[in-house]
Motif scaffolding. Structure first.
Motif, mmCIF file in Angstrom:
data_model
loop_
_atom_site.group_PDB
_atom_site.id
_atom_site.type_symbol
_atom_site.label_atom_id
_atom_site.label_comp_id
_atom_site.label_asym_id
_atom_site.label_seq_id
_atom_site.Cartn_x
_atom_site.Cartn_y
_atom_site.Cartn_z
ATOM 1 N N LEU A 15 26.450 -30.521 -4.914
ATOM 2 C CA LEU A 15 26.003 -31.216 -6.126
ATOM 3 C C LEU A 15 26.943 -32.359 -6.499
ATOM 4 N N TRP A 16 28.243 -32.165 -6.299
ATOM 5 C CA TRP A 16 29.200 -33.231 -6.616
ATOM 6 C C TRP A 16 29.101 -34.396 -5.638
ATOM 7 N N ARG A 17 28.643 -34.130 -4.416
ATOM 8 C CA ARG A 17 28.551 -35.192 -3.404
ATOM 9 C C ARG A 17 27.295 -36.048 -3.525
ATOM 10 N N VAL A 18 26.229 -35.524 -4.120
ATOM 11 C CA VAL A 18 24.997 -36.303 -4.229
ATOM 12 C C VAL A 18 24.990 -37.077 -5.549
ATOM 13 N N ALA A 19 24.279 -38.188 -5.547
ATOM 14 C CA ALA A 19 24.304 -39.073 -6.715
ATOM 15 C C ALA A 19 23.236 -38.728 -7.752
ATOM 16 N N GLU A 20 22.232 -37.970 -7.345
ATOM 17 C CA GLU A 20 21.121 -37.704 -8.242
ATOM 18 C C GLU A 20 20.830 -36.200 -8.297
ATOM 19 N N PRO A 21 20.093 -35.762 -9.314
ATOM 20 C CA PRO A 21 19.706 -34.346 -9.372
ATOM 21 C C PRO A 21 18.866 -33.972 -8.153
ATOM 22 N N VAL A 22 19.081 -32.761 -7.640
ATOM 23 C CA VAL A 22 18.413 -32.323 -6.415
ATOM 24 C C VAL A 22 17.726 -30.973 -6.607
ATOM 25 N N LYS A 23 16.707 -30.756 -5.772
ATOM 26 C CA LYS A 23 15.986 -29.485 -5.783
ATOM 27 C C LYS A 23 16.706 -28.486 -4.878
ATOM 28 N N VAL A 24 16.325 -27.231 -5.003
ATOM 29 C CA VAL A 24 16.935 -26.148 -4.222
ATOM 30 C C VAL A 24 16.877 -26.460 -2.729
ATOM 31 N N ARG A 25 15.725 -26.897 -2.245
ATOM 32 C CA ARG A 25 15.557 -27.182 -0.816
ATOM 33 C C ARG A 25 16.565 -28.238 -0.350
ATOM 34 N N GLU A 26 16.801 -29.256 -1.167
ATOM 35 C CA GLU A 26 17.755 -30.308 -0.810
ATOM 36 C C GLU A 26 19.184 -29.769 -0.752
ATOM 37 N N LEU A 28 19.951 -26.624 -0.063
ATOM 38 C CA LEU A 28 19.954 -25.783 1.133
ATOM 39 C C LEU A 28 20.152 -26.621 2.392
ATOM 40 N N GLU A 29 19.466 -27.755 2.487
ATOM 41 C CA GLU A 29 19.578 -28.615 3.664
ATOM 42 C C GLU A 29 20.962 -29.241 3.806
ATOM 43 N N ARG A 30 21.662 -29.445 2.705
ATOM 44 C CA ARG A 30 22.980 -30.087 2.730
ATOM 45 C C ARG A 30 24.136 -29.093 2.854
ATOM 46 N N LEU A 31 23.858 -27.825 2.653
ATOM 47 C CA LEU A 31 24.911 -26.806 2.729
ATOM 48 C C LEU A 31 25.379 -26.626 4.165
ATOM 49 N N SER A 32 26.681 -26.554 4.325
ATOM 50 C CA SER A 32 27.223 -26.224 5.649
ATOM 51 C C SER A 32 27.967 -24.894 5.518
ATOM 52 N N THR A 33 27.293 -23.850 5.920
ATOM 53 C CA THR A 33 27.851 -22.507 5.856
ATOM 54 C C THR A 33 27.791 -21.883 7.241
ATOM 55 N N PRO A 34 28.669 -20.912 7.510
ATOM 56 C CA PRO A 34 28.683 -20.298 8.839
ATOM 57 C C PRO A 34 27.423 -19.502 9.156
ATOM 58 N N ALA A 38 18.954 -18.078 3.044
ATOM 59 C CA ALA A 38 17.563 -18.112 2.608
ATOM 60 C C ALA A 38 17.439 -19.025 1.388
ATOM 61 N N TYR A 39 16.280 -19.625 1.249
ATOM 62 C CA TYR A 39 15.965 -20.465 0.089
ATOM 63 C C TYR A 39 16.229 -19.694 -1.199
ATOM 64 N N THR A 40 15.787 -18.436 -1.242
ATOM 65 C CA THR A 40 15.933 -17.637 -2.463
ATOM 66 C C THR A 40 17.400 -17.363 -2.796
ATOM 67 N N THR A 41 18.249 -17.295 -1.779
ATOM 68 C CA THR A 41 19.686 -17.093 -2.015
ATOM 69 C C THR A 41 20.262 -18.296 -2.750
ATOM 70 N N VAL A 42 19.932 -19.490 -2.262
ATOM 71 C CA VAL A 42 20.435 -20.713 -2.896
ATOM 72 C C VAL A 42 19.844 -20.860 -4.292
ATOM 73 N N MET A 43 18.577 -20.512 -4.458
ATOM 74 C CA MET A 43 17.940 -20.567 -5.767
ATOM 75 C C MET A 43 18.653 -19.630 -6.750
ATOM 76 N N THR A 44 18.992 -18.444 -6.298
ATOM 77 C CA THR A 44 19.707 -17.482 -7.154
ATOM 78 C C THR A 44 21.090 -18.001 -7.520
ATOM 79 N N VAL A 45 21.791 -18.587 -6.559
ATOM 80 C CA VAL A 45 23.122 -19.140 -6.830
ATOM 81 C C VAL A 45 23.019 -20.255 -7.862
ATOM 82 N N ARG A 65 15.259 -29.567 -10.819
ATOM 83 C CA ARG A 65 16.268 -30.428 -10.199
ATOM 84 C C ARG A 65 17.589 -30.079 -10.873
ATOM 85 N N TYR A 66 18.621 -29.945 -10.054
ATOM 86 C CA TYR A 66 19.928 -29.507 -10.534
ATOM 87 C C TYR A 66 20.957 -30.626 -10.391
ATOM 88 N N GLN A 67 21.894 -30.642 -11.345
ATOM 89 C CA GLN A 67 23.029 -31.556 -11.278
ATOM 90 C C GLN A 67 24.227 -30.882 -11.932
#
Length: 120
Positions: A15-26, A28-34, A38-45, A65-67
């Motif tokens: 969220l700090w790296r993007v310039a605009e509010p983003v949806k859960v899917r966005e 999820l796509e930008r997360l770099s985790t080992p 799941a989409y629902t995991t990111v939504m819950t977080v 949209r989250y910021q």
């Protein structure tokens, strides 16, 4: 970040790296985790971060949209304030920190203290 779990910190980093509010899917796509998340995991977080006051959200159609509710620097300052308030001896903590500070950091602290003195 102090006070957040590993996944919460990773989400906040996105969220700090993007310039605009983003949806859960966005997020999820930008997360770099080992591991694959799941989409629902990111939504819950994100929902938990909203509840904790770390993120703001606005409805955009059927999805939020989250910021960040505060900048990375404000979050770091909040963490430092929490540490100082819970340390039992904030003076000792600050003195230990001052001893470890680089010359550049010392200069920044001096500038900040001068600004604060002028505001009084």
């Amino acid at each position: 970040m102090f006070g957040l779990g590993d996944l919460e910190s990773s989400v906040m980093d996105v969220l700090w790296r993007v310039a605009e509010p983003v949806k859960v899917r966005e997020v999820l796509e930008r997360l770099s985790t080992p591991r694959q998340l799941a989409y629902t995991t990111v939504m819950t977080v994100l929902d938990n971060l909203h509840r904790k006051g770390w993120v703001e959200r606005a409805l955009d159609g059927k999805a939020y949209r989250y910021q960040p509710a505060l900048s990375r620097e404000e979050a770091a300052a909040r963490a430092l304030r929490t540490i100082l308030d819970s340390s039992g001896d904030p003076e000792a903590v600050l003195l230990h920190f001052a001893q470890s500070a680089s010359e550049e950091e010392v200069d920044v602290l001096r500038k900040g203290l001068r600004r604060k003195a002028r505001k009084r």
